[in-house]
Write a protein that holds these residues in place. Structure first.
Motif, mmCIF file in Angstrom:
data_model
loop_
_atom_site.group_PDB
_atom_site.id
_atom_site.type_symbol
_atom_site.label_atom_id
_atom_site.label_comp_id
_atom_site.label_asym_id
_atom_site.label_seq_id
_atom_site.Cartn_x
_atom_site.Cartn_y
_atom_site.Cartn_z
ATOM 1 N N VAL A 326 40.786 31.024 42.903
ATOM 2 C CA VAL A 326 41.971 31.881 42.870
ATOM 3 C C VAL A 326 41.695 33.183 43.606
ATOM 4 C CG1 VAL A 326 43.451 33.282 41.373
ATOM 5 C CG2 VAL A 326 42.924 30.925 40.751
ATOM 6 N N ASP A 327 40.533 33.775 43.336
ATOM 7 C CA ASP A 327 40.116 35.012 43.986
ATOM 8 C C ASP A 327 40.196 34.905 45.499
ATOM 9 O OD1 ASP A 327 39.474 37.433 42.981
ATOM 10 O OD2 ASP A 327 37.344 37.072 42.762
ATOM 11 N N ARG A 328 39.832 33.738 46.031
ATOM 12 C CA ARG A 328 39.744 33.558 47.478
ATOM 13 C C ARG A 328 41.091 33.235 48.118
ATOM 14 N NH1 ARG A 328 34.735 31.780 49.626
ATOM 15 N NH2 ARG A 328 35.608 29.842 50.463
ATOM 16 N N HIS A 329 42.045 32.753 47.339
ATOM 17 C CA HIS A 329 43.307 32.303 47.916
ATOM 18 C C HIS A 329 44.496 33.175 47.556
ATOM 19 C CE1 HIS A 329 42.065 28.420 49.721
ATOM 20 N NE2 HIS A 329 41.119 28.472 48.813
ATOM 21 N N ALA A 330 44.345 34.084 46.609
ATOM 22 C CA ALA A 330 45.478 34.925 46.216
ATOM 23 C C ALA A 330 45.892 35.823 47.374
ATOM 24 C CB ALA A 330 45.108 35.778 45.013
ATOM 25 N N PRO A 331 47.182 35.859 47.727
ATOM 26 C CA PRO A 331 47.630 36.796 48.756
ATOM 27 C C PRO A 331 47.291 38.226 48.357
ATOM 28 C CG PRO A 331 49.336 35.183 48.282
ATOM 29 C CD PRO A 331 48.271 35.013 47.230
ATOM 30 N N ARG A 332 46.990 39.025 49.326
ATOM 31 C CA ARG A 332 46.557 40.401 49.077
ATOM 32 C C ARG A 332 47.607 41.158 48.256
ATOM 33 N NH1 ARG A 332 42.496 43.352 50.965
ATOM 34 N NH2 ARG A 332 42.697 45.591 51.284
ATOM 35 N N GLY A 333 47.124 41.825 47.204
ATOM 36 C CA GLY A 333 48.015 42.597 46.347
ATOM 37 C C GLY A 333 48.621 41.804 45.206
ATOM 38 N N THR A 334 48.152 40.550 45.001
ATOM 39 C CA THR A 334 48.757 39.707 43.957
ATOM 40 C C THR A 334 47.708 39.115 43.018
ATOM 41 O OG1 THR A 334 48.646 37.627 45.220
ATOM 42 C CG2 THR A 334 50.569 39.032 45.585
ATOM 43 N N VAL A 335 46.516 39.701 42.940
ATOM 44 C CA VAL A 335 45.418 39.027 42.248
ATOM 45 C C VAL A 335 45.681 38.828 40.757
ATOM 46 C CG1 VAL A 335 44.115 41.170 41.877
ATOM 47 C CG2 VAL A 335 42.913 38.986 41.975
ATOM 48 N N THR A 336 46.229 39.820 40.070
ATOM 49 C CA THR A 336 46.507 39.660 38.637
ATOM 50 C C THR A 336 47.587 38.613 38.414
ATOM 51 O OG1 THR A 336 46.005 42.014 38.342
ATOM 52 C CG2 THR A 336 47.039 40.879 36.500
ATOM 53 N N GLU A 337 48.604 38.644 39.244
ATOM 54 C CA GLU A 337 49.660 37.639 39.154
ATOM 55 C C GLU A 337 49.095 36.237 39.387
ATOM 56 O OE1 GLU A 337 53.619 36.172 41.600
ATOM 57 O OE2 GLU A 337 52.806 38.175 41.986
ATOM 58 N N ALA A 338 48.200 36.106 40.385
ATOM 59 C CA ALA A 338 47.622 34.798 40.696
ATOM 60 C C ALA A 338 46.793 34.273 39.523
ATOM 61 C CB ALA A 338 46.768 34.891 41.954
ATOM 62 N N PHE A 339 45.960 35.141 38.949
ATOM 63 C CA PHE A 339 45.184 34.740 37.776
ATOM 64 C C PHE A 339 46.118 34.319 36.632
ATOM 65 C CE2 PHE A 339 41.547 37.617 39.263
ATOM 66 C CZ PHE A 339 40.816 36.543 39.730
ATOM 67 N N SER A 340 47.197 35.060 36.444
ATOM 68 C CA SER A 340 48.129 34.768 35.359
ATOM 69 C C SER A 340 48.841 33.437 35.589
ATOM 70 C CB SER A 340 49.156 35.901 35.221
ATOM 71 O OG SER A 340 48.513 37.127 34.902
ATOM 72 N N TRP A 341 49.124 33.115 36.846
ATOM 73 C CA TRP A 341 49.742 31.826 37.146
ATOM 74 C C TRP A 341 48.822 30.681 36.746
ATOM 75 C CZ3 TRP A 341 54.395 30.352 37.408
ATOM 76 C CH2 TRP A 341 55.396 31.136 37.999
ATOM 77 N N LEU A 342 47.526 30.843 36.980
ATOM 78 C CA LEU A 342 46.591 29.777 36.589
ATOM 79 C C LEU A 342 46.575 29.604 35.071
ATOM 80 C CD1 LEU A 342 44.532 27.686 37.516
ATOM 81 C CD2 LEU A 342 42.753 29.433 37.289
ATOM 82 N N VAL A 343 46.542 30.711 34.347
ATOM 83 C CA VAL A 343 46.570 30.664 32.878
ATOM 84 C C VAL A 343 47.847 29.983 32.403
ATOM 85 C CG1 VAL A 343 46.643 32.052 30.783
ATOM 86 C CG2 VAL A 343 45.118 32.704 32.648
ATOM 87 N N THR A 344 48.987 30.355 33.013
ATOM 88 C CA THR A 344 50.280 29.795 32.628
ATOM 89 C C THR A 344 50.348 28.298 32.917
ATOM 90 O OG1 THR A 344 51.560 31.829 32.828
ATOM 91 C CG2 THR A 344 52.730 29.786 33.241
#
Length: 430
Positions: A326-344
């Motif tokens: 996730v860290d490597r693929h999240a668009p810049r400026g969206t890291v918390t949202e990307a992590f949250s999407w995985l949890v969801t």
């Protein structure tokens, strides 16, 4: 293992690390225990198991909707402005449920919707903080593994704490105490220096946010099925215990599954792994699927407990490795949202697994419900295999020096002051 223990100790000795990990785990207690707390409270109020299940499901659905939305808000406005108010509102939702009970169903449903929708995205927030707290890439990756292990402990201890509070006081008191503790955990996190100082990198305005990353979408697709596999095991375990006439058997199976995850996560974090994490994740998920398949044999209790422990071994490593991806693929400026999407996505998959495993028991017996877990693992593997070309190309950005020299470096979204080592990625330029 000695080197791994030393590595974990090194992480916990880093300034703020222990506080952030502990605060996040404590802050997530309400979410980790909500389903059992809601069921126990509803039954104590005289509600049916059906009503209890529906209320718990509504809470889970509301949480699934709220996590990525709140994660995006954290990326835009910072952690303190979002995490603490969300924790307070979520706790007030549970307090409302404790106050109105199930006498007024509209109020009860509104309460669990509020509690779920405003569950703070502390898990994604912690992963976003690790790079600025720990600096080095190897430490951050080990922290992901340690976090996955700690999560297994929390999901084991949390329900036990709820049952203790219920026995000492009441289900309503358990709701209030657990959520008050959760607010204190969130408060500890947001008052810390790293949380107050953290800012997401500038982001391109886009309504899809993190979901515009093809690599992230591929990962979410795979982990929906990993969640489905795990969710089906919880139902299948109950059916297996019923078949053997002992309720305690269910506890043994779940404890073995957690123990396996604990051991697997500890071993995974004890090593430094070479190669691309996307390819490593493919291997881990393949082993995870392989571990789930023998459960459909449903042997005797001793053998089944051993198989459950083996099935759990690769869960925590899969989660830890997934967060690196996730860290490597999240668009810049969206890291918390990307992590949250995985949890969801993982949570929605788990809910789907429980829904599918029930009819599987009715149609084909316990073996079929465990076969759902194996099928989920295989489906996750197939998704990762089919999307390897997408996953193999994490985003890269040019820094100022690279623009002059023509060299390319991987940019860390969460490392605005350059604390991380070269080559460490926490996001990408969209």
């Amino acid at each position: 293992m000695g080197a791994g223990a030393t590595g974990y100790a090194e992480i916990l000795k880093a300034p703020h690390a222990t506080r952030l990990l502990t605060g996040t785990l404590v802050g997530r207690l309400p979410n980790a225990t909500a389903h059992i707390a809601i069921v126990l409270f509803t039954r104590a109020e005289g509600g049916s198991y059906t009503l209890a299940g529906v209320l718990a499901a509504v809470y889970g659905l509301a949480t699934a909707i709220g996590q990525p939305l709140l994660g995006r808000a954290v990326d835009l406005y910072g952690q303190p402005r979002v995490q603490l108010p969300a924790a307070v509102v979520s706790a007030l939702g549970m307090a409302l449920l404790a106050a109105v009970g199930t006498g007024s169903l509209p109020a009860a449903f509104a309460a669990v919707v509020v509690a779920g929708l405003f569950t703070p995205p502390l898990e994604g927030g912690l992963r976003a903080l690790w790079p600025s707290v720990l600096g080095r890439e190897d430490r951050v990756h080990r922290a992901y593994a340690m976090d996955a292990v700690a999560q297994e402990v929390m999901f084991t201890v949390g329900p036990l704490l709820v049952t203790v509070l219920v026995s000492l006081w009441s289900p309503a008191a358990a709701l209030l105490v657990i959520n008050a503790i959760g607010v204190l955990g969130a408060l500890s996190v947001v008052l810390s220096e790293p949380s107050r100082a953290w800012r997401s990198a500038p982001r391109e305005a886009h309504w899809l946010g993190a979901l515009r990353s093809p690599g992230l979408l591929a990962l979410l697709g795979a982990f929906f099925f990993v969640g489905l596999a795990l969710g089906s095991i919880t139902v299948a375990g109950v059916a297996y215990a019923d078949d053997h006439g002992r309720e305690a058997v269910y506890g043994w199976l779940m404890a073995a599954l957690g123990l396996g995850a604990l051991l697997g996560g500890t071993f995974y974090g004890a090593r430094q792994w070479a190669g691309a994490p996307e390819r490593r994740l493919l291997v881990i998920v393949a082993l995870l699927a392989l571990g789930y398949l023998p459960l459909a044999l449903t042997p005797g209790v001793v053998a089944m407990t051993a198989l459950s422990a083996v099935a759990g071994v690769f869960l925590a490593p899969a989660i830890a490795c997934a967060f690196i991806v996730v860290d490597r693929h999240a668009p810049r400026g969206t890291v918390t949202e990307a992590f949250s999407w995985l949890v969801t996505t993982f949570g929605v998959g788990a809910a789907a697994g429980t829904a599918v495993a029930g009819p599987a028991v009715e149609l084909g017996g316990t073996a079929w419900s465990f076969a759902v877990a194996g099928a989920g693992g295989i489906a996750a593997l197939l998704v990762l295999t089919a999307t390897q070309r997408v996953l193999a190309v994490p985003g890269r950005t040019k820094d100022i020096a690279g623009a002059i020299t023509g060299s390319i470096t991987v940019s860390s979204e969460n490392d605005r002051n350059g604390a991380a080592e070269p080559g460490f990625s926490s996001g990408r330029e969209a």
